[in-house]
Design a protein around this motif. Structure first.
Motif, PDB file in Angstrom:
ATOM      1  N   ILE A   1     -10.108 -15.244 -16.655  1.00 34.03           N
ATOM      2  CA  ILE A   1      -8.863 -14.478 -16.533  1.00 34.03           C
ATOM      3  C   ILE A   1      -8.075 -14.553 -17.832  1.00 34.03           C
ATOM      4  N   GLY A   2      -8.110 -15.701 -18.494  1.00 35.05           N
ATOM      5  CA  GLY A   2      -7.328 -15.894 -19.709  1.00 35.05           C
ATOM      6  C   GLY A   2      -7.842 -15.130 -20.911  1.00 35.05           C
ATOM      7  N   VAL A   3      -9.138 -14.897 -20.982  1.00 40.97           N
ATOM      8  CA  VAL A   3      -9.729 -14.274 -22.174  1.00 40.97           C
ATOM      9  C   VAL A   3      -9.173 -12.876 -22.478  1.00 40.97           C
ATOM     10  N   PRO A   4      -9.060 -11.964 -21.498  1.00 40.51           N
ATOM     11  CA  PRO A   4      -8.564 -10.613 -21.851  1.00 40.51           C
ATOM     12  C   PRO A   4      -7.093 -10.581 -22.238  1.00 40.51           C
ATOM     13  N   MET A   5      -6.352 -11.636 -21.908  1.00 43.03           N
ATOM     14  CA  MET A   5      -4.920 -11.640 -22.181  1.00 43.03           C
ATOM     15  C   MET A   5      -4.667 -11.935 -23.653  1.00 43.03           C
TER      16      MET A   5
ATOM     17  N   SER B   1      -8.708 -24.524 -33.997  1.00 45.70           N
ATOM     18  CA  SER B   1      -7.545 -25.400 -33.811  1.00 45.70           C
ATOM     19  C   SER B   1      -6.230 -24.701 -34.120  1.00 45.70           C
ATOM     20  N   SER B   2      -6.247 -23.718 -35.029  1.00 45.69           N
ATOM     21  CA  SER B   2      -5.000 -23.112 -35.490  1.00 45.69           C
ATOM     22  C   SER B   2      -4.143 -22.560 -34.357  1.00 45.69           C
ATOM     23  N   PRO B   3      -4.684 -21.748 -33.443  1.00 39.01           N
ATOM     24  CA  PRO B   3      -3.825 -21.252 -32.353  1.00 39.01           C
ATOM     25  C   PRO B   3      -3.701 -22.227 -31.185  1.00 39.01           C
ATOM     26  N   LEU B   4      -4.605 -23.215 -31.153  1.00 41.91           N
ATOM     27  CA  LEU B   4      -4.731 -24.052 -29.961  1.00 41.91           C
ATOM     28  C   LEU B   4      -3.804 -25.257 -29.969  1.00 41.91           C
ATOM     29  N   VAL B   5      -3.702 -25.924 -31.116  1.00 40.00           N
ATOM     30  CA  VAL B   5      -2.936 -27.172 -31.166  1.00 40.00           C
ATOM     31  C   VAL B   5      -2.048 -27.218 -32.404  1.00 40.00           C
ATOM     32  N   ASP B   6      -0.838 -27.674 -32.237  1.00 38.36           N
ATOM     33  CA  ASP B   6       0.069 -27.915 -33.351  1.00 38.36           C
ATOM     34  C   ASP B   6       1.219 -28.773 -32.837  1.00 38.36           C
ATOM     35  N   LEU B   7       2.077 -29.191 -33.738  1.00 40.19           N
ATOM     36  CA  LEU B   7       3.202 -30.041 -33.364  1.00 40.19           C
ATOM     37  C   LEU B   7       4.096 -29.352 -32.343  1.00 40.19           C
TER      38      LEU B   7
ATOM     39  N   PHE C   1       1.096 -24.856 -12.209  1.00 39.25           N
ATOM     40  CA  PHE C   1       1.113 -26.310 -11.995  1.00 39.25           C
ATOM     41  C   PHE C   1       2.038 -26.671 -10.839  1.00 39.25           C
ATOM     42  N   ASP C   2       3.182 -26.006 -10.767  1.00 39.45           N
ATOM     43  CA  ASP C   2       4.127 -26.252  -9.671  1.00 39.45           C
ATOM     44  C   ASP C   2       3.576 -25.789  -8.327  1.00 39.45           C
ATOM     45  N   LYS C   3       2.592 -24.881  -8.367  1.00 36.02           N
ATOM     46  CA  LYS C   3       1.940 -24.413  -7.139  1.00 36.02           C
ATOM     47  C   LYS C   3       0.741 -25.284  -6.778  1.00 36.02           C
ATOM     48  N   SER C   4       0.658 -26.468  -7.414  1.00 36.33           N
ATOM     49  CA  SER C   4      -0.402 -27.458  -7.131  1.00 36.33           C
ATOM     50  C   SER C   4      -1.773 -27.045  -7.634  1.00 36.33           C
ATOM     51  N   VAL C   5      -1.830 -26.135  -8.609  1.00 34.49           N
ATOM     52  CA  VAL C   5      -3.104 -25.829  -9.259  1.00 34.49           C
ATOM     53  C   VAL C   5      -3.486 -27.040 -10.110  1.00 34.49           C
ATOM     54  N   PRO C   6      -4.736 -27.520 -10.031  1.00 32.96           N
ATOM     55  CA  PRO C   6      -5.149 -28.706 -10.791  1.00 32.96           C
ATOM     56  C   PRO C   6      -4.896 -28.553 -12.287  1.00 32.96           C
ATOM     57  N   VAL C   7      -4.569 -29.672 -12.929  1.00 30.32           N
ATOM     58  CA  VAL C   7      -4.176 -29.637 -14.332  1.00 30.32           C
ATOM     59  C   VAL C   7      -5.285 -29.101 -15.232  1.00 30.32           C
ATOM     60  N   GLY C   8      -6.538 -29.422 -14.935  1.00 30.14           N
ATOM     61  CA  GLY C   8      -7.648 -28.922 -15.755  1.00 30.14           C
ATOM     62  C   GLY C   8      -7.789 -27.417 -15.683  1.00 30.14           C
ATOM     63  N   THR C   9      -7.561 -26.859 -14.503  1.00 36.25           N
ATOM     64  CA  THR C   9      -7.618 -25.407 -14.325  1.00 36.25           C
ATOM     65  C   THR C   9      -6.505 -24.738 -15.117  1.00 36.25           C
ATOM     66  N   VAL C  10      -5.312 -25.326 -15.072  1.00 35.95           N
ATOM     67  CA  VAL C  10      -4.171 -24.783 -15.813  1.00 35.95           C
ATOM     68  C   VAL C  10      -4.439 -24.822 -17.315  1.00 35.95           C
ATOM     69  N   LEU C  11      -4.939 -25.945 -17.825  1.00 32.74           N
ATOM     70  CA  LEU C  11      -5.188 -26.073 -19.260  1.00 32.74           C
ATOM     71  C   LEU C  11      -6.320 -25.150 -19.718  1.00 32.74           C
ATOM     72  N   SER C  12      -7.318 -24.942 -18.872  1.00 37.26           N
ATOM     73  CA  SER C  12      -8.401 -24.012 -19.222  1.00 37.26           C
ATOM     74  C   SER C  12      -7.861 -22.597 -19.395  1.00 37.26           C
ATOM     75  N   PHE C  13      -6.958 -22.210 -18.509  1.00 36.62           N
ATOM     76  CA  PHE C  13      -6.325 -20.892 -18.634  1.00 36.62           C
ATOM     77  C   PHE C  13      -5.562 -20.792 -19.948  1.00 36.62           C
ATOM     78  N   MET C  14      -4.767 -21.810 -20.259  1.00 39.25           N
ATOM     79  CA  MET C  14      -3.987 -21.803 -21.499  1.00 39.25           C
ATOM     80  C   MET C  14      -4.888 -21.715 -22.726  1.00 39.25           C
ATOM     81  N   MET C  15      -5.932 -22.509 -22.754  1.00 40.21           N
ATOM     82  CA  MET C  15      -6.835 -22.527 -23.903  1.00 40.21           C
ATOM     83  C   MET C  15      -7.542 -21.195 -24.081  1.00 40.21           C
ATOM     84  N   ALA C  16      -7.944 -20.576 -22.971  1.00 41.41           N
ATOM     85  CA  ALA C  16      -8.639 -19.294 -23.055  1.00 41.41           C
ATOM     86  C   ALA C  16      -7.740 -18.211 -23.633  1.00 41.41           C
TER      87      ALA C  16
END
Length: 338
Positions: free
Chosen positions: A257-261, A131-137, A276-291
Motif C-alpha cells: 500500500i505504501g509503495v504507490p504513495m 538512507s537519505s529519505p529514510l533516516v535522519d536526525l 498505531f493508536d488503532k492497535s496496528v502492530p508497530v512492525g506493520t506501521v513502520l513497514s508502511f512508513m518505510m515503503a
C-alpha cells in the motif's frame, strides 16, 4: 537517576510531544468551537490542528539545525570523503551521510546522479540513496515525539542496516553496467569547496527551511488529514481486520500500500500515528512508513531514467524484502519496544 529520568521525561513531553500545545488546542476546540475532543468531529479537528502545528514547529527547527550541519558537507566534499573508501566501510559511510541530506527520495536523485557520475562505487551510492529519505536526525526526533525513544532509535538503526545491506548486495552483484550510459558521461568538474562564514551558514539554513517547507507542506496536510480520518472515523475493527495481528500478511499488505504513495516521513508519521493508536502492530506501521519514504512510485520512475530496468527491479526487490523482514521482526519482538 530517578531525577534524571523525570527531567528527561518532562523535557520530552514539553519539547517533543508538546503536551502544552495539546492542551492549548483542546481548550480552543472545546471553548471556542464548542466541540468535545472525545467526539468524532471535535477529535478530528483537534488531531488535525495539534499534529499540523507540532510537525511544522519541529520540522522548521530541525531543518534549520540539519541544514547548518549540512553546510559543512557540500557535494564536492562528500564526494571526496566517499571517493577513497570502498567495501563495507564505504557503504556504512554512504548510509550515514544520507542522514544529513534532503528529506524525500526524489530530492536525493540529483545527488545520486552526481555521485555516480563521479565514479563512486555503485553500492555506496545506493546505500546513500536508501538512507537519505529514510533516516535522519529530524525523523529520529519527530518519531520520538509520536512513538517514544525506543521505537524511534530502533527505526533509525534498522533503516541504516537496510541501507548498508542493500548497497552491499548491489555492490557484490557487479551491476555497474546497468547504469544508463549518459550518467557516466556527465562531465564531473571538481568545483571549489567554498568556505562559508557563520552568518552565511545561518542564512543558508533559513533558506533551506523556507525551501523545504514550501515543498512538503501539502503532503504534511494530506498526511495529517488522512491520519485524523483514520483516528476518528474508521472503526477499529475494520483496521484490525485489514492490517491487524490476525492478518498474517498485514506487513506485506502495508508495504505494498505504501509503495504507490508519494510523501516524505513527515507527512507519513500522522498516518502511522493513527494506525498505531488503532492497535496496528508497530512492525506493520513502520513497514508502511518505510515503503512510502524509500519506495514511492515517483522516485522509482525517476530512478528508472538513471538505471536500466534490471537494476531498478533488483533495487526495488531488495528494499521491499528488507522492509517486510524488518516489519515481521518488529512485530515479533514488539514487547521490547512497547
Amino acid at each position: 537517576m530517578d531525577i534524571l529520568v523525570q527531567i528527561f521525561q518532562a523535557l520530552n513531553n514539553q519539547l517533543l510531544k508538546m503536551t502544552w500545545l495539546y492542551e492549548l488546542v483542546r481548550l480552543a476546540v472545546e471553548n471556542l468551537i464548542g466541540l468535545s475532543i472525545n467526539e468524532r468531529l471535535g477529535g478530528s479537528i483537534h488531531f488535525f490542528i495539534y499534529d499540523t502545528i507540532k510537525i511544522f514547529i519541529l520540522l522548521s527547527a530541525l531543518i534549520f539545525i540539519i541544514s547548518y550541519i549540512q553546510s559543512y558537507f557540500p557535494p564536492e566534499r562528500t564526494k571526496n570523503i566517499l571517493g577513497g573508501i570502498k567495501g563495507i566501510k564505504g557503504n556504512v559511510l554512504g548510509a550515514l551521510l544520507g542522514t544529513i541530506t534532503p528529506f524525500c527520495s526524489c530530492s536525493s536523485m540529483p545527488i545520486f546522479v552526481g555521485f555516480t557520475s563521479a565514479g563512486l562505487p555503485l553500492g555506496v551510492t545506493f546505500s546513500f540513496l536508501i538512507s537519505s529519505p529514510l533516516v535522519d536526525l529530524a525523523s529520529l526526533l519527530i518519531l520520538m515525539s509520536f512513538f517514544g525513544a525506543k521505537i524511534a532509535i530502533a527505526y533509525v538503526i534498522v533503516g541504516l542496516i537496510l541501507a548498508v545491506t542493500g548497497g552491499t548486495l548491489i555492490d557484490k552483484m557487479g551491476l555497474e553496467k546497468y547504469v544508463e550510459g549518459y550518467v557516466r558521461e556527465i562531465e564531473n568538474t571538481e568545483g571549489e569547496i567554498l568556505k562559508m562564514s557563520r552568518s552565511e551558514r545561518i542564512l543558508y539554513s533559513k533558506e533551506q527551511v523556507v525551501e523545504i517547507i514550501s515543498r512538503v507542506w501539502i503532503y504534511i496536510l494530506i498526511g495529517v488529514g488522512i491520519g485524523s480520518l483514520i483516528h476518528n472515523w474508521i472503526p477499529q475493527y475494520i483496521v484490525e481486520k485489514a492490517i491487524g495481528d490476525n492478518n498474517p500478511f498485514a506487513v506485506v499488505l502495508a508495504t505494498l500500500i505504501g509503495v504507490p504513495m508519494y510523501g516524505d516521513i513527515f507527512g507519513t508519521i500522522p498516518i502511522a500515528e493513527a494506525l498505531f493508536d488503532k492497535s496496528v502492530p508497530v512492525g506493520t506501521v513502520l513497514s508502511f512508513m518505510m515503503a512510502v519514504t524509500a519506495l514511492s512510485l515517483p522516485s522509482l520512475i525517476m530512478l528508472g531514467k538513471i538505471v536500466k530496468p534490471k537494476l531498478l527491479i533488483i533495487f526495488a526487490a531488495i528494499v521491499t524484502m528488507g522492509i517486510i523482514i524488518i516489519g515481521y521482526l518488529f512485530n515479533t519482538f514488539s514487547y521490547i519496544f512497547i
